[in-house]
Design a protein around this motif. Structure first.
Motif: not given
Length: 546
Positions: A346-351
């Motif tokens: 959740p700390s990084n971009v996923g979309a």
């Protein structure tokens, strides 16, 4: 040690003014020189451009001896070998040439013949030089490099201080987005020993303010640097998206410095990543091309086609088609809504979510939505007032309006453009080569105040699946474009016109049309729109003697 060498298969010297000929040198493996007739004098020069090694025989030369590289617009004085325009830093070696007994010989050192370079010999000592001036440069990029080279080449031997916050010496910034190179030692144009030889004081630090009344520059660590002449060359700051998720999520990057490139390369890892590039500008498309070989790359742009603002719809559409054939995906006329976190981290971009509801999965996001002038340290200055966009207004010699001894160059400068279609209107041109030429112009103004520094013709290039060459300026508008070739096959010439005047030329796979056009435009001899539409070949147009 210099010695005499015979030129292969050449029995006499016979070149008309403005003509050139590449000739092999006997006894030196891969040794070649360029014979030129510069203003009536025949001599031998290094055969390769000192920038990226382009064969100068394929470049263009005026009858008076202005020799231009066919790739990136570097210009040399064919009489002296000296650099006249960026991006070349080293001059060309000049060799004595002699005809006798049915053969032609040159005299020179083997190393100079093979390298085709003559590095500047800065015989100066700031402590013993002219003390009436003390030049301070704020910034460590291409413009600064042009200042340093120009000042020391032109004989300025006074104190010269550079203050830079980048953490490394001036680099070939163009290779960051075009090739994702990260080794600053390999990217650096000059090393510390070279700068030391020119008595250049290099200060690592961030400038926080300028007292224009007392002529003092201050840095974050409390340093104070007095000056008699100040050159502001702090470049641009990448723009961010003020949208949900973009300020807090990891693996969302801008690309401006070598540090940025290293973060991107580390995030990509081996290969196979889903990469979303937001922005269809030159930086956005270059990084999309550079990452597309082993990754799934998608470009999101607000324009109808990539690069429409600068190159127009027909060229942009052709370039998009050629890049789609190489696997790059495009979502054009699209607006970004927000960035969502990754389910696994959740700390990084996923979309990235678009406003029309499209969801683009992303392991990392690269923003290429432009830059703002890096002038934050002057935002609240009591004396200098910034323009609305944060830039600094200058005159034709890049002297800050209202200031006698302060200059601004590169991305931060709004200067009056007198090229075709310019009419003295103020423009800000963001390109590494333009900044370096501006630095050289300022050096001329400082070292030789009585000499008018002719305004250069803007030239830039871009890696868009193939090499794009461009000269002139479309930022002030154009009303038509004449296209010869097939943009979708990366082979074309595009002439951008305003009325009958050609204001810019872009090419792919058609060297040296761009540099030939740049010289004609500089001289005011470029063919008209009507002549080009009627089939006139630009390369058939000769240069005037003067």
């Amino acid at each position: 040690m210099a010695q005499e060498y015979k030129l292969k298969d050449l029995s006499s010297l016979s070149l008309s003014p403005g003509a050139k000929q590449e000739v092999e040198v006997e006894g030196i493996e891969n040794g070649k020189v360029l014979l030129v007739n510069a203003g009536g004098k025949i001599q031998a020069l290094g055969s390769k451009c000192t920038h990226y090694g382009a064969p100068l025989v394929k470049g263009v030369m005026t009858a008076s001896g202005r020799l231009t590289c066919p790739w990136h617009g570097a210009c040399f004085n064919a009489k002296t070998g000296d650099v006249e325009d960026a991006p070349a830093l080293d001059a060309l070696p000049v060799f004595k040439v002699e005809e006798r007994d049915g053969a032609v010989y040159i005299t020179g050192e083997e190393a100079a013949i093979k390298s085709s370079k003559r590095k500047p010999n800065f015989k100066c000592n700031a402590s013993g030089g002219a003390q009436k001036d003390k030049v301070v440069v704020v910034g460590g990029g291409s413009g600064t490099l042009g200042v340093v080279e120009g000042l020391r080449e032109k004989g300025y031997d006074g104190p010269l201080t550079i203050i830079s916050k980048e953490g490394y010496l001036p680099i070939d910034r163009t290779k960051l987005s075009k090739a994702l190179l990260t080794d600053v030692d390999k990217l650096a144009w000059r090393d510390k020993d070279f700068l030391k030889s020119g008595d250049v004081e290099w200060v690592d630090g961030e400038v926080t303010g300028v007292d224009f009344s007392d002529r003092v520059v201050t840095t974050a660590n409390g340093g104070k640097f007095g000056y008699t002449k100040l050159i502001l060359a702090t470049g641009g700051t990448p723009k961010l998206l003020p949208l949900q998720g973009f300020k807090v999520l990891g693996n969302i990057f801008t690309l401006r410095t070598a540090h940025d490139t290293k973060k991107i390369v580390d995030a990509i890892g081996d290969k196979g990543k889903k990469i979303v590039v937001v922005g269809s500008s030159f930086i956005g498309i270059e990084v999309a091309v550079a990452t597309s070989k082993d990754n799934d790359v998608t470009v999101v742009g607000m324009e109808k086609v990539p690069l429409e603002r600068v190159l127009g719809e027909s060229i942009g559409a052709g370039l998009q088609k050629s890049l789609e054939a190489k696997g790059v995906k495009f979502y054009m006329e699209a607006s970004v809504d927000k960035a969502e976190p990754s389910g696994s981290d959740p700390s990084n971009v996923g979309a990235v979510l678009l406003k029309d509801g499209t969801k683009l999965e992303a392991d990392l996001v690269i923003l290429g939505i432009g830059v703002s002038p890096a002038t934050e340290y002057l935002r609240n200055n009591k004396v200098l007032r910034l323009e609305e966009d944060g830039s600094i207004k200058t005159d034709e010699e890049f002297r800050v309006v209202g200031f006698k001894d302060v200059y601004a160059i590169g991305d931060i400068a709004s200067f009056p453009y007198h090229g075709p279609g310019g009419d003295g209107k103020f423009v800000r041109i963001e390109h590494w080569n333009v900044a370096q030429n501006a630095g050289r112009a300022v050096a001329t103004s400082i070292a030789h105040p009585s000499v008018d520094s002719q305004q250069f013709m803007p030239v830039f290039w871009s890696a868009l699946g193939a090499q794009l060459r461009y000269c002139g300026n479309t930022m002030l508008g154009w009303d038509d474009v004449i296209v010869d070739g097939k943009p979708e096959e990366s082979t074309f010439v595009a002439y951008y016109t305003k009325g009958e005047t050609v204001v810019a030329v872009a090419t792919m796979g058609r060297d040296p049309v761009m540099v030939h056009s740049s010289q004609l435009m500089k001289m005011g001899k470029m063919p008209s729109k009507s002549e080009l539409k009627n089939g006139l070949d630009v390369l058939s147009v000769s240069f005037p003697a003067v």
